[in-house]
Design a protein around this motif. Structure first.
Motif, PDB file in Angstrom:
ATOM      1  N   THR A 387      -8.611 -53.564 -28.669  1.00  0.00           N
ATOM      2  CA  THR A 387      -9.596 -54.168 -29.556  1.00  0.00           C
ATOM      3  C   THR A 387      -9.016 -54.222 -30.968  1.00  0.00           C
ATOM      4  O   THR A 387      -8.577 -53.200 -31.498  1.00  0.00           O
ATOM      5  CB  THR A 387     -10.906 -53.370 -29.553  1.00  0.00           C
ATOM      6  OG1 THR A 387     -11.457 -53.375 -28.232  1.00  0.00           O
ATOM      7  CG2 THR A 387     -11.917 -53.980 -30.509  1.00  0.00           C
ATOM      8  N   LEU A 388      -9.002 -55.400 -31.550  1.00  0.00           N
ATOM      9  CA  LEU A 388      -8.465 -55.597 -32.900  1.00  0.00           C
ATOM     10  C   LEU A 388      -9.624 -55.834 -33.861  1.00  0.00           C
ATOM     11  O   LEU A 388     -10.634 -56.448 -33.489  1.00  0.00           O
ATOM     12  CB  LEU A 388      -7.509 -56.784 -32.934  1.00  0.00           C
ATOM     13  CG  LEU A 388      -6.401 -56.813 -31.868  1.00  0.00           C
ATOM     14  CD1 LEU A 388      -5.578 -58.082 -32.009  1.00  0.00           C
ATOM     15  CD2 LEU A 388      -5.521 -55.578 -31.979  1.00  0.00           C
ATOM     16  N   SER A 389      -9.479 -55.385 -35.099  1.00  0.00           N
ATOM     17  CA  SER A 389     -10.537 -55.603 -36.082  1.00  0.00           C
ATOM     18  C   SER A 389      -9.956 -55.601 -37.486  1.00  0.00           C
ATOM     19  O   SER A 389      -8.888 -55.038 -37.743  1.00  0.00           O
ATOM     20  CB  SER A 389     -11.628 -54.519 -35.971  1.00  0.00           C
ATOM     21  OG  SER A 389     -11.097 -53.245 -36.292  1.00  0.00           O
ATOM     22  N   SER A 390     -10.669 -56.247 -38.373  1.00  0.00           N
ATOM     23  CA  SER A 390     -10.313 -56.268 -39.794  1.00  0.00           C
ATOM     24  C   SER A 390     -11.590 -56.504 -40.582  1.00  0.00           C
ATOM     25  O   SER A 390     -12.522 -57.165 -40.101  1.00  0.00           O
ATOM     26  CB  SER A 390      -9.292 -57.373 -40.089  1.00  0.00           C
ATOM     27  OG  SER A 390      -8.932 -57.370 -41.457  1.00  0.00           O
ATOM     28  N   ASN A 391     -11.654 -55.936 -41.803  1.00  0.00           N
ATOM     29  CA  ASN A 391     -12.867 -56.022 -42.611  1.00  0.00           C
ATOM     30  C   ASN A 391     -12.522 -56.364 -44.052  1.00  0.00           C
ATOM     31  O   ASN A 391     -11.438 -56.017 -44.541  1.00  0.00           O
ATOM     32  CB  ASN A 391     -13.632 -54.689 -42.589  1.00  0.00           C
ATOM     33  CG  ASN A 391     -14.078 -54.289 -41.205  1.00  0.00           C
ATOM     34  OD1 ASN A 391     -15.101 -54.736 -40.720  1.00  0.00           O
ATOM     35  ND2 ASN A 391     -13.299 -53.436 -40.553  1.00  0.00           N
ATOM     36  N   THR A 392     -13.457 -57.007 -44.706  1.00  0.00           N
ATOM     37  CA  THR A 392     -13.343 -57.263 -46.140  1.00  0.00           C
ATOM     38  C   THR A 392     -14.747 -57.375 -46.713  1.00  0.00           C
ATOM     39  O   THR A 392     -15.711 -57.619 -45.969  1.00  0.00           O
ATOM     40  CB  THR A 392     -12.527 -58.537 -46.423  1.00  0.00           C
ATOM     41  OG1 THR A 392     -12.240 -58.602 -47.816  1.00  0.00           O
ATOM     42  CG2 THR A 392     -13.296 -59.784 -46.019  1.00  0.00           C
ATOM     43  N   SER A 393     -14.875 -57.184 -48.022  1.00  0.00           N
ATOM     44  CA  SER A 393     -16.172 -57.268 -48.693  1.00  0.00           C
ATOM     45  C   SER A 393     -16.127 -58.379 -49.735  1.00  0.00           C
ATOM     46  O   SER A 393     -15.111 -58.558 -50.420  1.00  0.00           O
ATOM     47  CB  SER A 393     -16.531 -55.942 -49.358  1.00  0.00           C
ATOM     48  OG  SER A 393     -16.748 -54.938 -48.390  1.00  0.00           O
ATOM     49  N   VAL A 394     -17.226 -59.117 -49.842  1.00  0.00           N
ATOM     50  CA  VAL A 394     -17.332 -60.191 -50.833  1.00  0.00           C
ATOM     51  C   VAL A 394     -18.710 -60.118 -51.471  1.00  0.00           C
ATOM     52  O   VAL A 394     -19.629 -59.464 -50.963  1.00  0.00           O
ATOM     53  CB  VAL A 394     -17.124 -61.582 -50.197  1.00  0.00           C
ATOM     54  CG1 VAL A 394     -15.733 -61.722 -49.620  1.00  0.00           C
ATOM     55  CG2 VAL A 394     -18.174 -61.849 -49.117  1.00  0.00           C
ATOM     56  N   SER A 395     -18.848 -60.792 -52.593  1.00  0.00           N
ATOM     57  CA  SER A 395     -20.145 -60.950 -53.249  1.00  0.00           C
ATOM     58  C   SER A 395     -20.510 -62.423 -53.254  1.00  0.00           C
ATOM     59  O   SER A 395     -19.632 -63.298 -53.244  1.00  0.00           O
ATOM     60  CB  SER A 395     -20.098 -60.411 -54.678  1.00  0.00           C
ATOM     61  OG  SER A 395     -19.801 -59.030 -54.692  1.00  0.00           O
ATOM     62  N   THR A 396     -21.810 -62.690 -53.254  1.00  0.00           N
ATOM     63  CA  THR A 396     -22.272 -64.071 -53.322  1.00  0.00           C
ATOM     64  C   THR A 396     -23.039 -64.266 -54.618  1.00  0.00           C
ATOM     65  O   THR A 396     -23.680 -63.343 -55.123  1.00  0.00           O
ATOM     66  CB  THR A 396     -23.172 -64.417 -52.133  1.00  0.00           C
ATOM     67  OG1 THR A 396     -24.281 -63.505 -52.090  1.00  0.00           O
ATOM     68  CG2 THR A 396     -22.404 -64.322 -50.831  1.00  0.00           C
ATOM     69  N   GLN A 397     -22.965 -65.491 -55.140  1.00  0.00           N
ATOM     70  CA  GLN A 397     -23.726 -65.852 -56.335  1.00  0.00           C
ATOM     71  C   GLN A 397     -24.472 -67.139 -56.039  1.00  0.00           C
ATOM     72  O   GLN A 397     -23.872 -68.207 -55.903  1.00  0.00           O
ATOM     73  CB  GLN A 397     -22.798 -66.044 -57.536  1.00  0.00           C
ATOM     74  CG  GLN A 397     -23.522 -66.318 -58.843  1.00  0.00           C
ATOM     75  CD  GLN A 397     -24.407 -65.147 -59.261  1.00  0.00           C
ATOM     76  OE1 GLN A 397     -23.927 -64.023 -59.361  1.00  0.00           O
ATOM     77  NE2 GLN A 397     -25.675 -65.401 -59.486  1.00  0.00           N
ATOM     78  N   VAL A 398     -25.795 -67.017 -55.904  1.00  0.00           N
ATOM     79  CA  VAL A 398     -26.620 -68.181 -55.596  1.00  0.00           C
ATOM     80  C   VAL A 398     -27.545 -68.443 -56.769  1.00  0.00           C
ATOM     81  O   VAL A 398     -27.717 -67.610 -57.665  1.00  0.00           O
ATOM     82  CB  VAL A 398     -27.440 -67.951 -54.308  1.00  0.00           C
ATOM     83  CG1 VAL A 398     -26.513 -67.687 -53.134  1.00  0.00           C
ATOM     84  CG2 VAL A 398     -28.409 -66.804 -54.474  1.00  0.00           C
ATOM     85  N   SER A 399     -28.128 -69.616 -56.782  1.00  0.00           N
ATOM     86  CA  SER A 399     -29.094 -69.938 -57.833  1.00  0.00           C
ATOM     87  C   SER A 399     -30.289 -69.014 -57.715  1.00  0.00           C
ATOM     88  O   SER A 399     -30.925 -68.930 -56.654  1.00  0.00           O
ATOM     89  CB  SER A 399     -29.536 -71.404 -57.706  1.00  0.00           C
ATOM     90  OG  SER A 399     -28.425 -72.261 -57.879  1.00  0.00           O
ATOM     91  N   ASP A 400     -30.611 -68.327 -58.795  1.00  0.00           N
ATOM     92  CA  ASP A 400     -31.678 -67.319 -58.765  1.00  0.00           C
ATOM     93  C   ASP A 400     -32.995 -67.974 -59.162  1.00  0.00           C
ATOM     94  O   ASP A 400     -33.248 -68.221 -60.343  1.00  0.00           O
ATOM     95  CB  ASP A 400     -31.331 -66.174 -59.725  1.00  0.00           C
ATOM     96  CG  ASP A 400     -32.331 -65.025 -59.622  1.00  0.00           C
ATOM     97  OD1 ASP A 400     -33.165 -65.074 -58.710  1.00  0.00           O
ATOM     98  OD2 ASP A 400     -32.270 -64.117 -60.465  1.00  0.00           O
ATOM     99  N   ASN A 401     -33.819 -68.291 -58.197  1.00  0.00           N
ATOM    100  CA  ASN A 401     -35.124 -68.882 -58.484  1.00  0.00           C
ATOM    101  C   ASN A 401     -36.256 -68.061 -57.908  1.00  0.00           C
ATOM    102  O   ASN A 401     -37.372 -68.545 -57.769  1.00  0.00           O
ATOM    103  CB  ASN A 401     -35.182 -70.318 -57.949  1.00  0.00           C
ATOM    104  CG  ASN A 401     -34.828 -70.377 -56.466  1.00  0.00           C
ATOM    105  OD1 ASN A 401     -34.750 -69.352 -55.798  1.00  0.00           O
ATOM    106  ND2 ASN A 401     -34.607 -71.584 -55.965  1.00  0.00           N
ATOM    107  N   LYS A 402     -35.983 -66.812 -57.549  1.00  0.00           N
ATOM    108  CA  LYS A 402     -37.012 -65.940 -56.978  1.00  0.00           C
ATOM    109  C   LYS A 402     -37.345 -64.840 -57.973  1.00  0.00           C
ATOM    110  O   LYS A 402     -36.449 -64.101 -58.404  1.00  0.00           O
ATOM    111  CB  LYS A 402     -36.531 -65.339 -55.663  1.00  0.00           C
ATOM    112  CG  LYS A 402     -36.336 -66.354 -54.558  1.00  0.00           C
ATOM    113  CD  LYS A 402     -35.875 -65.699 -53.277  1.00  0.00           C
ATOM    114  CE  LYS A 402     -34.442 -65.200 -53.420  1.00  0.00           C
ATOM    115  NZ  LYS A 402     -33.915 -64.678 -52.145  1.00  0.00           N
ATOM    116  N   PRO A 403     -38.590 -64.706 -58.366  1.00  0.00           N
ATOM    117  CA  PRO A 403     -38.965 -63.643 -59.309  1.00  0.00           C
ATOM    118  C   PRO A 403     -38.970 -62.294 -58.607  1.00  0.00           C
ATOM    119  O   PRO A 403     -38.976 -62.204 -57.377  1.00  0.00           O
ATOM    120  CB  PRO A 403     -40.370 -64.046 -59.744  1.00  0.00           C
ATOM    121  CG  PRO A 403     -40.915 -64.806 -58.572  1.00  0.00           C
ATOM    122  CD  PRO A 403     -39.735 -65.539 -57.987  1.00  0.00           C
TER     123      PRO A 403
END
Length: 640
Positions: A387-403
């Protein structure tokens, strides 16, 4: 009288070795001649030696010989040691394998294995063995010389003669013999059947001319792809034994060749020998994009790469479409929020890559941190699965229209405000509890007391602007914030007694959420106390432990003395090592506790620190809301 049976050597050795393994080596050597004549140009003559490892002996490696003679001029005894191409005598055991192969090893514990002499023959070049004797005695006849190989129990007698080489020069004079090019040889010492794995033992003899100066001796390794390695295994000695790490090369044929170089630029090469190698190793797997720690602002592609280590491999399909790479996206809770599949394709020798589209910017996703994990199932050359695996972490930036989400937890409505708008009472002893949450973080909270002339009390003057208090927060996720509003009512601006709309506003830096409720501000004593409860909480029932190295306090109780007259709503707030903030580490809301309830909490301790329990209690009949700040308990470890 009974006679004892005679014990044979194998039985004696077996009896003396409780570990059931062969004992110390007993090796003898013989030669097919006792006279050697050598010239400076002779590199072809050789002597045949027979080495015998006695029954019951452990295996032994022969790698050198010591030659001893008496110097004809000084009459002094002289010894010189010569390094030889190493070879291994198997242990003194006989088995089916040894009958077919004199070099084969036998396992002592296998059925059919018995103690027996093991014999190997080796032809050793006279120029290699006697070169140092010739160098010290360039003109000698019948010089007695003894030879003893390492780890052997006998010496061999020789008579050594050095004969000057003459050439065809004019006038009958001799000429200096020409230096001959080296004629290297290699021997593979590793026993067993191919393909080999791990380390491969290879001995190389340069067979240099006695007049040569060694520049280098090289074991050249060429793998199945044609890559040539002639720098890893080198020596400046006339002979050497190398341990070749086969895991550095791809599975398949390895071609070995010995190369010998002299200081005078003469070169010699051995014939090539080919062996098969196989080392079972899984390929590496890596997510090449998106970049670890990067920020995604739109749809992206996950690029996954597989690199073959030494063994060929194939990838197992993971779905009906033949896709063999799976992508899972997990949010900050560790829950899978998206899964995608792709297929790896060959991009170069031993390298495969998969390109899988991924969109984390849809309406179901918020600006946050996500973990991308790639998995695959590889089948290796020997049929095993990995079993092979690899991981990484990212951040997302979306339009903020939710109070932000916002709730006023304390005080709460006593009755349904649409049926009977009874107002909770805010006094000097009141605290608010506000719960807010936002995916980008709550930046601040604002508390306003808004006076409406239509509902104001007759004694109340409504200012043109509301009474406003800003509460910085800057916390992501869910935050429960306590605000001691009662301590500020007498400050400037002064909040008159009367009716107000309590307005709470939560900000996330872009959007806002507002919640309102009617309240009454009163400084009257009757509106500051909850019937039948003390004005302050206490800490009691403290259980101590005086044992060395144990915590000095096991548990304690925070309690508001008395019992309630009316039903109450209670917020219990715990502060563990966070006394400087009014953001509790733990909290609990009891919406309705019946009359006759004691407001208390007993807490046990399992670590050093400072601890405090606060209560906010609202009488559900009168609307009085009171804040009880608890005492601090310091827990430490006792001295040893």
């Amino acid at each position: 009288m009974k006679k004892l049976a005679l014990l044979s050597l194998p039985l004696l050795l077996a009896a003396c070795n409780s570990s059931s393994t062969p004992g110390a080596s007993v090796v003898t050597a013989t030669s097919d001649t006792t006279a050697v004549t050598l010239t400076g140009t002779d590199s072809t003559g050789a002597t045949n030696f027979t080495f015998t490892n006695k029954a019951g002996s452990r295996e032994v490696t022969i790698s050198s010989a010591t030659l001893t003679w008496t110097d004809p001029a000084t009459k002094a005894s002289t010894s010189q040691t010569v390094n030889l191409a190493a070879f291994t005598l198997p242990a003194g055991l006989s088995c089916a394998a040894s009958a077919a192969n004199p070099s084969a090893s036998c396992n002592f514990n296998d059925a059919g294995t018995t103690f027996a002499d093991r014999t190997l023959s080796r032809s050793i070049n006279n120029a290699e063995l006697f070169s140092k004797v010739l160098a010290a005695n360039p003109s000698v006849t019948g010089l007695p010389v003894t030879v003893q190989f390492n780890n052997t129990q006998n010496t061999l007698p020789f008579t050594f003669t050095s004969a000057a080489s003459t050439g065809g020069g004019t006038g009958g004079g001799g000429t200096t013999p020409a230096e001959k090019a080296p004629a290297p040889m290699l021997t593979i010492n590793t026993t067993g059947t191919q393909p080999y794995g791990g380390s491969l033992s290879v001995s190389v003899s340069g067979n240099f001319d006695v007049t040569s100066k060694v520049k280098s001796l090289i074991l050249q390794v060429t793998d199945s792809r044609g890559n040539v390695d002639n720098t890893t295994y080198t020596s400046q000695n006339p002979s050497a034994t190398f341990s070749v790490d086969t895991t550095k090369y791809v599975d398949g044929p390895l071609t070995l060749k010995a190369i010998a170089l002299t200081e005078s630029s003469l070169r010699g090469e051995s014939s090539a020998q080919t062996v098969q190698v196989q080392n079972v190793a899984a390929p590496t797997m890596q997510i090449l994009s998106p970049d670890a720690g990067g920020t995604i602002t739109g749809p992206t592609t996950v690029r996954v790469q597989f690199r073959q280590s030494t063994s060929a491999f194939s990838l197992k399909p993971l779905d009906a479409s033949g896709n063999d790479v799976r992508i899972d996206v997990r949010d900050f809770r560790g829950q899978i929020v998206k899964t995608a599949y792709g297929k790896a394709v060959r991009v170069s020798e031993g390298i495969y890559e998969a390109f899988i589209p991924l969109d984390l910017i849809g309406p179901e996703f918020s600006s946050n941190t996500y973990s991308i994990s790639a998995t695959a199932q590889a089948t290796l050359a020997d049929g095993t699965a990995r079993t092979l695996s690899s991981n990484t972490s990212v951040s997302t930036q979306v339009s903020d229209n939710k109070p932000p989400a916002l709730s006023v937890m304390m005080p709460a409505y006593i009755d349904d405000p649409y049926q009977r708008p009874t107002r909770p009472i805010i006094s000097r002893n009141t605290a608010l509890m506000i719960q807010a949450s936002d995916d980008n973080g709550v930046s601040s909270l604002r508390v306003d007391f808004v006076c409406d002339p239509a509902t104001a009390a007759s004694t109340q003057t409504c200012p043109s602007a509301p009474y406003t208090y800003n509460v910085p927060v800057s916390v992501a996720g869910i935050v429960n914030r306590v605000f001691e509003i009662g301590a500020l009512m007498d400050a400037q601006p002064y909040v008159q007694n009367g009716n107000y709309t309590l307005r709470i506003t939560a900000y996330d830096g872009t959007n806002a959420n507002i919640q309102e409720m009617p309240v009454r501000v009163s400084r009257a004593a009757v509106d500051s106390e909850i019937a039948n409860l003390a004005n302050q909480s206490i800490v009691d029932n403290i259980v101590y432990d005086t044992r060395p190295k144990e915590l000095n306090i096991v548990s304690a109780r925070w309690v508001v003395p008395g019992v309630t007259t009316n039903p109450v709503r209670v917020a219990t707030l715990a502060y563990d090592n966070t006394l400087a903030t009014l953001i509790p580490t733990r909290q609990r809301i009891d919406p309705v506790l019946p009359a006759g309830t004691t407001i208390e909490l007993t807490q046990g301790f399992n670590a050093e620190g400072s601890y405090r329990i606060d209560f906010i209690v609202e009488d559900l009949v009168t609307g009085v809301t009171r804040y009880y700040q608890g005492g601090v308990v310091i827990v430490k470890k006792n001295a040893e």
